[in-house]
Design a protein around this motif. Structure first.
Motif, short mmCIF file in Angstrom:
data_model
loop_
_atom_site.label_atom_id
_atom_site.label_comp_id
_atom_site.label_asym_id
_atom_site.label_seq_id
_atom_site.Cartn_x
_atom_site.Cartn_y
_atom_site.Cartn_z
N THR A 201 -74.79 81.01 7.63
CA THR A 201 -73.94 79.78 7.86
C THR A 201 -73.77 79.27 8.56
N ARG A 202 -74.11 80.35 10.00
CA ARG A 202 -73.28 80.27 10.96
C ARG A 202 -75.36 79.67 11.77
N ALA A 203 -75.77 80.04 11.10
CA ALA A 203 -77.63 79.14 11.53
C ALA A 203 -77.39 77.98 11.25
N LEU A 204 -76.96 77.72 9.63
CA LEU A 204 -77.04 76.24 9.33
C LEU A 204 -76.06 75.46 10.23
N LEU A 205 -74.95 75.86 10.52
CA LEU A 205 -73.52 75.06 11.74
C LEU A 205 -74.55 75.03 13.16
N SER A 206 -75.49 76.27 13.35
CA SER A 206 -76.26 76.06 14.82
C SER A 206 -77.22 74.81 14.74
N ALA A 207 -77.52 74.50 13.91
CA ALA A 207 -78.57 73.31 13.60
C ALA A 207 -78.50 72.37 13.71
N VAL A 208 -76.67 71.71 13.60
CA VAL A 208 -76.38 70.53 13.23
C VAL A 208 -76.75 69.02 14.43
N PRO A 209 -77.19 68.49 14.69
CA PRO A 209 -77.23 67.47 16.01
C PRO A 209 -76.10 67.64 16.52
N VAL A 210 -75.88 67.95 17.78
CA VAL A 210 -75.34 67.29 18.53
C VAL A 210 -75.15 66.16 19.24
N PRO A 211 -74.22 65.00 19.37
CA PRO A 211 -74.91 63.87 20.05
C PRO A 211 -74.92 63.80 21.69
N ASP A 212 -75.03 65.16 22.32
CA ASP A 212 -75.33 64.74 23.62
C ASP A 212 -75.91 65.76 24.45
N PRO A 213 -76.62 64.73 25.11
CA PRO A 213 -78.18 65.54 25.51
C PRO A 213 -78.34 66.29 26.50
N THR A 214 -77.17 66.27 27.03
CA THR A 214 -76.36 67.70 28.25
C THR A 214 -76.58 69.05 27.18
N TYR A 215 -76.22 69.23 26.03
CA TYR A 215 -75.38 70.19 25.40
C TYR A 215 -77.12 70.92 25.07
N ARG A 216 -76.23 72.66 25.63
CA ARG A 216 -77.56 73.09 25.10
C ARG A 216 -76.88 74.40 24.20
N ARG A 217 -77.25 74.88 23.31
CA ARG A 217 -77.03 75.65 23.15
C ARG A 217 -78.19 76.85 22.10
N ASP A 218 -77.54 77.44 22.12
CA ASP A 218 -78.79 78.80 21.31
C ASP A 218 -79.68 78.76 20.09
N ARG A 219 -80.68 79.39 19.66
CA ARG A 219 -81.77 78.85 18.15
C ARG A 219 -80.86 79.84 18.03
N PRO A 220 -80.96 79.27 16.25
CA PRO A 220 -80.32 80.31 15.33
C PRO A 220 -81.68 81.64 14.99
N ASP A 221 -80.52 82.58 15.35
CA ASP A 221 -81.52 84.23 15.10
C ASP A 221 -81.37 84.62 13.95
N ILE A 222 -82.42 83.37 13.38
CA ILE A 222 -83.08 84.10 12.20
C ILE A 222 -84.29 83.63 12.22
N ARG A 223 -84.96 84.95 11.33
CA ARG A 223 -86.71 85.54 10.87
C ARG A 223 -87.49 84.74 10.31
N GLY A 224 -88.60 84.36 9.83
CA GLY A 224 -89.17 83.92 8.79
C GLY A 224 -88.65 83.01 7.82
N ASP A 225 -89.53 82.93 7.18
CA ASP A 225 -89.42 81.41 6.12
C ASP A 225 -88.55 82.00 5.19
N LEU A 226 -88.27 80.56 4.31
CA LEU A 226 -87.29 80.75 2.91
C LEU A 226 -88.21 81.45 1.89
N THR A 227 -87.71 82.80 1.61
CA THR A 227 -88.68 84.07 0.92
C THR A 227 -88.85 83.00 -1.19
N LEU A 228 -89.29 83.04 -1.51
CA LEU A 228 -89.43 82.78 -3.29
C LEU A 228 -88.93 83.44 -3.64
#
Length: 338
Positions: free
Chosen positions: A268-295
């Motif tokens: 859930t925290r990763a999903l929220l961190s991926a929501v676009p923010v309409p502010d070009p000066t705003y910076r945040r860390d990339r979601p700390d998850i690894r790999g791709d979706l498991t089958l």
């Protein structure tokens, strides 16, 4: 980042929908796909639940099961036939429903599909499209149906209704078509409606109008919505509660503002961190998850998110998928480490 949610949950709302351990599985050449596994939730009259998650997580399989389109274990409790506001009707098991029971079942459960261009017969007029449920249910005379279709067209904002009755879908814009789809779903007065990403195919201005319309109709008619979406901003505005799905499991469920302010599950925290923010000066860390979706083919019994989880431990690896636990009032999460 989000538009504030104006919705509040009504206390003691009458139960309309109860889902208990819903599972949907598909047999393929590669193995058994566990599309949905052990999903449970409930909805009261006039309430809305947003089901969010990435593509392939099982959202649409949940919706199709609840509509009796899949022979899986879901229980739909709602009003008696014709009662638009729920009632004291007997529970209907959507998994065990038979062909002869479908007509009565459709009186209380309807669906708004994602694509307003594909969900209508291009050769039928708007009147024919909306009046069909009335004809199937044997409701009213011909003139009664004309009056009812005219009324529902007015309610969804297509006015004057007389100018829309005998048009064809190609003569309408995308937003107008989706209003017709909403009218078709509501014309027989259901108590429960599945909305499968009803705004995703529309432009921004049309989306706003459709969302406001659906909220207004829910409040006026007491309809319970299951709202399927990828967009957390839409879910925040439209839904009283949000359930986050990952690989067929609900991994977090809470009231909308509580979940967005205090996400407990790392996904859930990763999903929220991926929501676009309409502010070009705003910076945040990339979601700390690894790999791709498991089958989802014959997945191991451990936590479905373990292979991508930044806080997974040996305990998570060696134990079954964590159960949903209430960590705060109404805030449920399936995580050993949250």
């Amino acid at each position: 980042m989000f538009r504030p949610n104006p919705l509040t949950i009504k206390a003691n709302a009458e139960l309309v929908l109860e889902v208990i351990d819903l599972s949907v599985r598909y047999q393929t050449r590669q193995g058994e796909v566990q599309a949905v596994e052990g999903v449970s939730f409930e909805l009261g009259q006039g309430q809305s639940l947003g089901l969010v998650g990435e593509s392939g997580c099982g959202k649409t399989s949940v919706a199709n099961s609840l509509m009796g389109l899949l022979p899986e274990n879901a229980r739909l409790a709602g009003g008696q036939a014709g009662d638009a506001h729920g009632g004291s009707g007997q529970p209907v098991d959507a998994a065990a429903i038979r062909w002869g029971q479908l007509r009565a079942f459709r009186r209380q459960a309807q669906m708004i599909f994602q694509d307003p261009y594909e969900s209508m017969n291009p050769r039928r007029t708007i009147y024919d499209t909306i009046a069909e449920p009335l004809a199937v249910q044997g409701i009213g005379s011909l003139m009664d149906r004309v009056d009812r279709v005219t009324e529902i067209l007015t309610q969804v904002g297509l006015t004057p209704a007389s100018s829309f009755l005998f048009r064809h879908p190609h003569e309408l814009s995308g937003g107008q078509r989706q209003r017709v789809a909403i009218a078709r779903a509501l014309v027989i007065g259901p108590s429960f409606v599945v909305a499968d990403e009803p705004t995703s195919m529309l432009d921004v201005s049309s989306r706003t109008g459709i969302m406001l319309l659906m909220q207004e109709l829910a409040a006026r008619l007491g309809i319970a919505y299951l709202y399927i979406t990828h967009d957390l901003a839409v879910a925040r505005y439209m839904c009283h509660r949000i359930a986050v799905m990952y690989l067929g499991k609900i991994i977090e469920l809470a009231e909308t503002e509580e979940l967005l302010r205090n996400p407990l599950h790392p996904y859930t925290r990763a999903l929220l961190s991926a929501v676009p923010v309409p502010d070009p000066t705003y910076r945040r860390d990339r979601p700390d998850i690894r790999g791709d979706l498991t089958l989802p083919i014959d997945p191991p019994a451990r936590c479905r998110f373990y292979d991508r989880c930044p806080i997974g431990t040996d305990f998570c690896r060696d134990n079954p998928h964590p159960p949903m636990e209430e960590r705060a009032a109404g805030h449920w999460v399936a995580c050993y480490e949250a």
